[in-house]
Motif scaffolding. Structure first.
Motif, PDB file in Angstrom:
ATOM      1  N   HIS A  47      -1.186  -6.694   4.789  1.00  0.00           N
ATOM      2  CA  HIS A  47      -0.789  -5.466   4.101  1.00  0.00           C
ATOM      3  C   HIS A  47       0.514  -4.929   4.679  1.00  0.00           C
ATOM      4  CE1 HIS A  47      -5.203  -5.829   3.906  1.00  0.00           C
ATOM      5  NE2 HIS A  47      -5.069  -5.348   2.681  1.00  0.00           N
ATOM      6  N   ASP A  97      -5.158   0.393  -0.975  1.00  0.00           N
ATOM      7  CA  ASP A  97      -4.535   0.692  -2.265  1.00  0.00           C
ATOM      8  C   ASP A  97      -4.289  -0.597  -3.035  1.00  0.00           C
ATOM      9  OD1 ASP A  97      -3.072   1.716  -4.378  1.00  0.00           O
ATOM     10  OD2 ASP A  97      -1.243   1.983  -3.219  1.00  0.00           O
ATOM     11  N   GLN A 148       0.861  -1.182   0.000  1.00  0.00           N
ATOM     12  CA  GLN A 148       0.000   0.000   0.000  1.00  0.00           C
ATOM     13  C   GLN A 148       0.897   1.230   0.000  1.00  0.00           C
ATOM     14  OE1 GLN A 148      -4.118  -1.228   1.954  1.00  0.00           O
ATOM     15  NE2 GLN A 148      -2.591  -0.890   3.510  1.00  0.00           N
TER      16      GLN A 148
END
Length: 244
Positions: free
Chosen positions: A194, A155, A124
């Protein structure tokens, strides 16, 4: 497991000027690990072939050149690389140099450490280097996607990902798949982790993706993924149980 082969897939079109430095940075980032580099040349009209031939001859690790006979888009380029991969994990990175290869091992390690219930590690971006127009368009697209798909990803457009190869190959394909990997992995019954990554400016050339074309296509793709998730149950884990 730590020394298992990692397949690094680089989709790109007309990125001959960016590839040597990018591969050099990958070599530095992956020092001490087993890996291969797969460049999917999406119908390039520049010197990509010549550059990759030189890279393949000079490097101690495999540099493979998969060529599309015509430009078919980033999702098909990623797909070609995933199906060509020899490693148990596929790490993807854009060919324009905006993604920093130092985050490839970060994502790979995050995926491995998360355990078998997790199938993808998604980068991200922080400190986006795109134009303000692209940043605003991307921010809105990510907000809308998460509001509809609930993939808990800030993202998904970041090219830096690490995904278990067997799961990656199970994902339904359409032109735009690469922007929905977290949602599709969740649909298969796995989780996603993430990691923040820092974006960089493009070194050479220009983007092959327009803001408005990508936005219109992305809206159509979002509706398609929403429909798919409504019509298809989350996949169960199937295993054979031996008796006797």
């Amino acid at each position: 497991m730590a020394d298992a082969l990692i397949s690094i897939v680089i989709p790109g079109r007309n990125e001959a000027a960016n590839l040597p430095l990018l591969i050099d940075e990958i070599a530095t980032a992956m020092r001490g690990r087993e890996f291969e580099v797969i460049v999917v040349d999406d119908g390039s009209t520049d010197d990509t072939g010549t550059v990759l031939a030189a890279q393949a001859a000079a490097r101690p690790f495999p540099v493979r050149h998969i060529r599309h006979d015509k430009s078919s888009g980033q999702s098909l380029a990623v797909r070609s690389g995933v199906w060509a991969a020899h490693g148990d994990i596929v790490a993807t990175i854009d060919g324009d140099g905006q993604n920093d290869p130092q985050y490839i091992p970060v994502l790979v390690d995050a995926l491995r450490e998360a355990g078998p219930e997790i199938a993808a590690a998604q980068g991200q971006r922080l400190k986006r280097r795109d134009s303000k127009a692209k940043q605003l368009a991307s921010r809105f697209a990510n907000w809308l996607r998460n509001a509809i798909l609930h993939d808990q990803t800030r993202d998904t457009g970041c090219g830096l990902k690490a995904v278990r190869t067997d799961v990656f190959r199970k994902l339904p394909f359409f032109d735009g798949t690469h922007r929905f990997v977290p949602a599709l992995v969740i649909q298969e019954g796995y989780g996603v982790v993430h990691r923040d990554v820092v974006d960089r400016s493009r070194r050479h050339g220009k983007s092959n993706y327009g803001i408005f074309d990508r936005g219109l296509q992305g809206a159509a793709d979002l509706l398609g993924v929403w429909w798919l998730r409504r019509r298809r149950r989350r996949m169960p884990r199937a295993r054979e149980i031996a008796h006797g």
